[in-house]
Design a protein around this motif. Sequence first.
Motif, PDB file in Angstrom:
ATOM      1  N   GLU A   1       0.806  -1.269   0.060  1.00 10.18           N
ATOM      2  CA  GLU A   1       0.072  -0.020  -0.126  1.00 10.18           C
ATOM      3  C   GLU A   1       0.903   1.256   0.129  1.00 10.18           C
ATOM      4  O   GLU A   1       0.233   2.402  -0.311  1.00 10.18           O
ATOM      5  CB  GLU A   1      -0.972  -0.127   1.300  1.00 10.18           C
ATOM      6  CG  GLU A   1      -0.308   0.111   2.563  1.00 10.18           C
ATOM      7  CD  GLU A   1       0.181  -1.286   3.126  1.00 10.18           C
ATOM      8  OE1 GLU A   1       0.217  -1.347   4.474  1.00 10.18           O
ATOM      9  OE2 GLU A   1       0.060  -2.324   2.485  1.00 10.18           O
ATOM     10  N   PHE A   2       2.041   1.248   0.445  1.00  3.18           N
ATOM     11  CA  PHE A   2       2.947   2.395   0.538  1.00  3.18           C
ATOM     12  C   PHE A   2       3.721   2.829  -0.930  1.00  3.18           C
ATOM     13  O   PHE A   2       4.093   3.525  -1.165  1.00  3.18           O
ATOM     14  CB  PHE A   2       4.077   2.055   1.544  1.00  3.18           C
ATOM     15  CG  PHE A   2       3.560   2.106   2.871  1.00  3.18           C
ATOM     16  CD1 PHE A   2       3.193   3.144   3.511  1.00  3.18           C
ATOM     17  CD2 PHE A   2       3.229   1.036   3.532  1.00  3.18           C
ATOM     18  CE1 PHE A   2       2.883   3.452   4.983  1.00  3.18           C
ATOM     19  CE2 PHE A   2       2.534   1.151   4.834  1.00  3.18           C
ATOM     20  CZ  PHE A   2       2.590   2.276   5.600  1.00  3.18           C
ATOM     21  N   VAL A   3       3.831   1.799  -1.952  1.00  2.00           N
ATOM     22  CA  VAL A   3       4.477   1.734  -3.021  1.00  2.00           C
ATOM     23  C   VAL A   3       3.762   2.635  -3.890  1.00  2.00           C
ATOM     24  O   VAL A   3       2.562   2.746  -4.215  1.00  2.00           O
ATOM     25  CB  VAL A   3       4.767   0.277  -3.590  1.00  2.00           C
ATOM     26  CG1 VAL A   3       5.419   0.688  -5.030  1.00  2.00           C
ATOM     27  CG2 VAL A   3       5.497  -0.502  -2.809  1.00  2.00           C
ATOM     28  N   GLY A   4       4.622   3.734  -4.609  1.00  2.52           N
ATOM     29  CA  GLY A   4       4.039   4.719  -5.504  1.00  2.52           C
ATOM     30  C   GLY A   4       4.513   6.129  -5.311  1.00  2.52           C
ATOM     31  O   GLY A   4       5.423   6.083  -4.576  1.00  2.52           O
ATOM     32  N   LYS A   5       3.808   6.831  -6.076  1.00  4.64           N
ATOM     33  CA  LYS A   5       4.337   8.379  -5.977  1.00  4.64           C
ATOM     34  C   LYS A   5       3.473   9.047  -5.178  1.00  4.64           C
ATOM     35  O   LYS A   5       2.239   8.806  -5.552  1.00  4.64           O
ATOM     36  CB  LYS A   5       4.468   8.861  -7.411  1.00  4.64           C
ATOM     37  CG  LYS A   5       5.474   8.033  -8.267  1.00  4.64           C
ATOM     38  CD  LYS A   5       5.490   8.675  -9.723  1.00  4.64           C
ATOM     39  CE  LYS A   5       6.572   8.070 -10.415  1.00  4.64           C
ATOM     40  NZ  LYS A   5       6.511   8.320 -11.894  1.00  4.64           N
TER      41      LYS A   5
ATOM     42  N   ALA B   1      -8.496   4.642   4.142  1.00 10.18           N
ATOM     43  CA  ALA B   1      -9.688   5.438   3.644  1.00 10.18           C
ATOM     44  C   ALA B   1      -9.624   6.373   2.606  1.00 10.18           C
ATOM     45  O   ALA B   1     -10.319   6.804   1.858  1.00 10.18           O
ATOM     46  CB  ALA B   1     -10.488   5.955   4.999  1.00 10.18           C
ATOM     47  N   HIS B   2      -8.482   7.217   2.816  1.00 11.36           N
ATOM     48  CA  HIS B   2      -8.073   8.391   1.826  1.00 11.36           C
ATOM     49  C   HIS B   2      -6.833   8.108   1.087  1.00 11.36           C
ATOM     50  O   HIS B   2      -6.426   8.774   0.180  1.00 11.36           O
ATOM     51  CB  HIS B   2      -7.708   9.619   2.868  1.00 11.36           C
ATOM     52  CG  HIS B   2      -8.854  10.044   3.672  1.00 11.36           C
ATOM     53  ND1 HIS B   2      -9.033   9.536   4.989  1.00 11.36           N
ATOM     54  CD2 HIS B   2     -10.042  10.695   3.247  1.00 11.36           C
ATOM     55  CE1 HIS B   2      -9.944  10.189   5.654  1.00 11.36           C
ATOM     56  NE2 HIS B   2     -10.966  10.738   4.574  1.00 11.36           N
ATOM     57  N   ASP B   3      -6.405   6.687   0.959  1.00 16.27           N
ATOM     58  CA  ASP B   3      -5.086   6.429   0.063  1.00 16.27           C
ATOM     59  C   ASP B   3      -4.188   7.550   0.268  1.00 16.27           C
ATOM     60  O   ASP B   3      -3.803   8.048  -0.661  1.00 16.27           O
ATOM     61  CB  ASP B   3      -5.690   6.084  -1.213  1.00 16.27           C
ATOM     62  CG  ASP B   3      -4.513   5.366  -2.044  1.00 16.27           C
ATOM     63  OD1 ASP B   3      -3.798   4.773  -1.446  1.00 16.27           O
ATOM     64  OD2 ASP B   3      -4.529   5.533  -3.302  1.00 16.27           O
TER      65      ASP B   3
ATOM     66  N   PHE C   1       0.390  12.970   2.741  1.00 13.68           N
ATOM     67  CA  PHE C   1       0.667  13.004   1.291  1.00 13.68           C
ATOM     68  C   PHE C   1      -0.392  12.099   0.569  1.00 13.68           C
ATOM     69  O   PHE C   1      -0.825  11.318   0.991  1.00 13.68           O
ATOM     70  CB  PHE C   1       2.117  12.435   1.111  1.00 13.68           C
ATOM     71  CG  PHE C   1       3.378  13.022   1.304  1.00 13.68           C
ATOM     72  CD1 PHE C   1       3.905  13.342   0.251  1.00 13.68           C
ATOM     73  CD2 PHE C   1       3.698  13.548   2.334  1.00 13.68           C
ATOM     74  CE1 PHE C   1       5.238  14.396   0.152  1.00 13.68           C
ATOM     75  CE2 PHE C   1       4.808  14.214   2.517  1.00 13.68           C
ATOM     76  CZ  PHE C   1       5.677  14.569   1.653  1.00 13.68           C
ATOM     77  N   SER C   2      -0.893  12.606  -0.650  1.00 11.32           N
ATOM     78  CA  SER C   2      -1.835  11.915  -1.396  1.00 11.32           C
ATOM     79  C   SER C   2      -0.974  11.211  -2.381  1.00 11.32           C
ATOM     80  O   SER C   2      -0.028  11.763  -3.212  1.00 11.32           O
ATOM     81  CB  SER C   2      -2.860  12.687  -1.906  1.00 11.32           C
ATOM     82  OG  SER C   2      -2.601  13.808  -2.603  1.00 11.32           O
TER      83      SER C   2
END
Length: 109
Positions: free
Chosen positions: A27-31, A90-92, A105-106
């Motif tokens: 869930e943490f992987v990304g920009k 809930a808010h990614d 951070f979104s």
Amino acid sequence: MIRGGVVMLTVAALVGLGGCGNKEGDEFVGKWQSTKSAQSVEITRNDDGFIIANTTRGAMKGAVISAAYRDGALEVSTGGGTESIAYDKAHDAIVLPTMAGATPFSRVK
């Protein structure tokens, strides 16, 4: 008849494994983009851990730090101890400890 049973068993096994592709911490992987400033980071996997890279323009761009997944959060070792990065399903969104305090951070889509 045995051949058909083997095929059915193989299909059942593949269907059962379909939900097993996610690893803890995916869930943490990304920009990620700060909701309060121009700060941005990218989180990637590194073997069993994670790398957090500063992607903000300027002097700190390219700075990286490693993190480990523990108890539903990413932990980062700092000079003063350990800081946690929380994930808000809930808010990614994630909340990163920064010099300005805890900063949300979104996910960049």
